[in-house]
Design a protein around this motif. Structure first.
Motif, PDB file in Angstrom:
ATOM      1  N   ALA A 256     -31.547 -33.576  26.573  1.00  0.00           N
ATOM      2  CA  ALA A 256     -32.505 -32.661  25.943  1.00  0.00           C
ATOM      3  C   ALA A 256     -32.851 -31.511  26.875  1.00  0.00           C
ATOM      4  CB  ALA A 256     -33.767 -33.423  25.539  1.00  0.00           C
ATOM      5  N   ALA A 257     -33.059 -31.810  28.164  1.00  0.00           N
ATOM      6  CA  ALA A 257     -33.385 -30.762  29.132  1.00  0.00           C
ATOM      7  C   ALA A 257     -32.237 -29.753  29.247  1.00  0.00           C
ATOM      8  CB  ALA A 257     -33.682 -31.384  30.493  1.00  0.00           C
TER       9      ALA A 257
ATOM     10  N   CYS B  82     -32.102 -27.632  26.013  1.00  0.00           N
ATOM     11  CA  CYS B  82     -33.197 -26.663  25.910  1.00  0.00           C
ATOM     12  C   CYS B  82     -32.910 -25.434  26.785  1.00  0.00           C
ATOM     13  CB  CYS B  82     -34.521 -27.305  26.309  1.00  0.00           C
ATOM     14  SG  CYS B  82     -35.206 -28.393  25.044  1.00  0.00           S
TER      15      CYS B  82
ATOM     16  N   LEU C 111     -37.964 -22.910  20.835  1.00  0.00           N
ATOM     17  CA  LEU C 111     -37.895 -23.817  21.978  1.00  0.00           C
ATOM     18  C   LEU C 111     -39.035 -24.829  21.952  1.00  0.00           C
ATOM     19  CD1 LEU C 111     -36.877 -21.294  24.785  1.00  0.00           C
ATOM     20  CD2 LEU C 111     -35.420 -22.977  23.635  1.00  0.00           C
ATOM     21  N   LEU C 112     -40.229 -24.384  21.563  1.00  0.00           N
ATOM     22  CA  LEU C 112     -41.353 -25.312  21.453  1.00  0.00           C
ATOM     23  C   LEU C 112     -41.072 -26.364  20.392  1.00  0.00           C
ATOM     24  CD1 LEU C 112     -44.270 -26.223  22.023  1.00  0.00           C
ATOM     25  CD2 LEU C 112     -45.031 -24.519  20.337  1.00  0.00           C
TER      26      LEU C 112
ATOM     27  N   LEU D  99     -38.596 -28.874  21.768  1.00  0.00           N
ATOM     28  CA  LEU D  99     -39.229 -29.814  22.702  1.00  0.00           C
ATOM     29  C   LEU D  99     -39.994 -30.896  21.960  1.00  0.00           C
ATOM     30  CD1 LEU D  99     -40.516 -27.338  25.443  1.00  0.00           C
ATOM     31  CD2 LEU D  99     -38.778 -29.107  25.751  1.00  0.00           C
TER      32      LEU D  99
ATOM     33  N   ARG E 261     -39.066 -34.853  21.974  1.00  0.00           N
ATOM     34  CA  ARG E 261     -40.051 -35.853  22.396  1.00  0.00           C
ATOM     35  C   ARG E 261     -40.101 -37.019  21.406  1.00  0.00           C
ATOM     36  NH1 ARG E 261     -45.403 -37.409  22.435  1.00  0.00           N
ATOM     37  NH2 ARG E 261     -46.204 -37.910  24.519  1.00  0.00           N
TER      38      ARG E 261
ATOM     39  N   CYS F 197     -28.469 -28.525  17.925  1.00  0.00           N
ATOM     40  CA  CYS F 197     -28.912 -27.353  18.698  1.00  0.00           C
ATOM     41  C   CYS F 197     -27.929 -26.197  18.574  1.00  0.00           C
ATOM     42  CB  CYS F 197     -29.102 -27.749  20.159  1.00  0.00           C
ATOM     43  SG  CYS F 197     -30.418 -28.948  20.413  1.00  0.00           S
TER      44      CYS F 197
END
Length: 432
Positions: free
Chosen positions: A31-32, A35, A118-119, A122, A126, A143
């Motif tokens: 995920a990191a 992003c 992006l928010l 995230l 989560r 993505c």
């Protein structure tokens, strides 16, 4: 010797790489990376792909009327027609109206929506980190590979992503057992766009299971009170006008924009009997899932109305996966039975598709058909204008997902061991 150690190290590195793609415990790492990549992708899209004006100008015209002092909702309108969204939309886009110089600075608006993208990502990641169900390689398709979703966020500037980002924040709060705050944000998302109500049946079920009838009433009051507070300036001037415009459940959609019903004649698409049939199908689907998939106890579903402390036997605990499954499947049932799906509506359920496909047990051979389903759905939403083939294909994909949700989450029958055979007593031995 050294060559053997090097080969072993390479094999170990290869195994770890495969694990990072296949094992859900590596989701935070993947995920990191995604992003960070998405930040670059969004910047590239904004700078290289031309912006397309669809609704942004109309949004700015609608909120400009409010900025100029118009409180009669029936008088708020833009080039595309009257304002048809609740009051939360007005306040949020009024802020964007001022930040972007009355909506003139399109490039700044695009950067703001890239930040929203992006928010939103995230918040979605989560949720997926908590569920621990989806193999990380699937998130690439969620993505960087989706042209339509990037377009909805940063090239079209629709209000749908705003509502969905708030909704995903609310779901994160539900997973943290912060139900009151979650209900507040859920209601805020509804006030931006009504499609969030598709999650409402699942949320009501969860509230009843968690708190019982009396316990969930305060949570529902939070939802209702926020709607009243946000709409109060308009309710005081023209209450009927506000309610009929912002919560118009019978609004007609234009056939030329439909993604899901292109194979029907237009007269059938606009027919009220067809709309009623879809509503009945939606209610039937919700009823079946509530009775046989959401309600895992063998007791009558009406036991949910009782105080959880007084239920015998006690209701099963609400796990993370149970909460997410109920909310996501509730929304998906609504999407399947929608009177029309426009291109921007893809964001209503796009980020939930990986969970809906991988929440059921998956063998190694079954990964490819699920990835193929994601690809076909993406292709259907990228076909413009929609065709008979793309529309039918979308329904087939939705039907297959519903089938695997129904059969993949069926409760396993409990096998009772046979009663132990009675040992022969001393008397019986004598008689023998």
């Amino acid at each position: 010797m050294a060559a053997g150690r090097g080969a072993a190290a390479l094999r170990r590195a290869w195994r770890e790489r495969r694990a990072a793609l296949l094992e859900p415990r590596y989701t935070p790492l993947v995920a990191a990376c995604l992003c960070l990549a998405e930040g670059g992708v969004n910047l590239w899209v904004i700078r290289r792909v031309p912006y397309t004006e669809i609704d942004w100008k109309a949004y700015m015209q609608e909120v400009e009327g409010f900025a100029n002092g118009t409180l009669d909702y029936t008088q708020l309108k833009g080039d595309t027609g009257p304002l048809v969204y609740p009051a939360g939309f007005v306040y949020i886009f009024l802020g964007l109206y001022h930040v972007t110089g009355r909506g003139a600075d399109i490039r700044l608006a695009q950067y703001l929506f890239a930040g929203l993208y992006l928010l939103n990502l995230l918040l979605v990641f989560r949720i997926y980190c908590r569920t621990n169900k989806v193999p990380p390689y699937v998130f690439f398709f969620m993505c960087c590979a989706s042209y339509r979703i990037h377009s909805i966020f940063v090239l079209r500037l629709f209000n749908d992503p705003v509502a969905m980002a708030i909704l995903f924040l609310a779901i994160n709060l539900f997973l943290e057992e912060r139900w009151s705050w979650g209900c507040l944000l859920f209601s805020l998302a509804v006030s931006v766009k009504m499609n969030i109500l598709l999650f409402a049946p699942g949320l009501l079920f969860l509230l009843l299971q968690r708190f019982g009838l009396l316990g969930c009433i305060p949570k529902l009051c939070i939802c209702a009170l926020l709607q009243v507070v946000l709409g109060l300036p308009f309710l005081l001037v023209n209450p009927l006008g506000y309610l009929t415009r912002s919560f118009d459940l019978g609004r007609q959609f234009q056939f030329k924009w439909t993604v899901n019903w292109r194979f029907l004649p237009e007269e059938v698409f606009q027919n009220r009997v067809f709309h009623a049939a879809l509503l009945l199908a939606h209610l039937a689907g919700l009823g079946l899932f509530a009775l046989h998939r959401w309600h895992s106890s063998k007791d009558n579903i009406l036991t949910l109305l009782k105080d959880p402390a007084k239920r015998k036997p006690a209701s099963p605990r609400l796990t993370v996966n149970r909460i997410v499954f109920i909310l996501f499947s509730s929304n998906f049932l609504g999407v399947c039975c929608s009177r029309s799906l426009h291109y921007q509506f893809y964001v209503w359920y796009f980020h939930t598709l990986p969970y809906l496909l991988w929440c059921t047990p998956t063998t190694k051979l079954a990964h490819m058909p699920k990835v193929l389903l994601l690809g076909v759905i993406e292709l259907c939403w990228n076909t413009y204008p929609s065709t008979v083939c793309s529309s039918l294909s979308l329904h087939v994909c939705h039907g297959l997902i519903l089938l695997q949700l129904w059969y993949g989450t069926a409760p396993t029958p409990v096998s009772h061991p046979p009663p132990p055979s009675k040992k022969p007593t001393a008397m019986s031995k004598k008689t023998q």
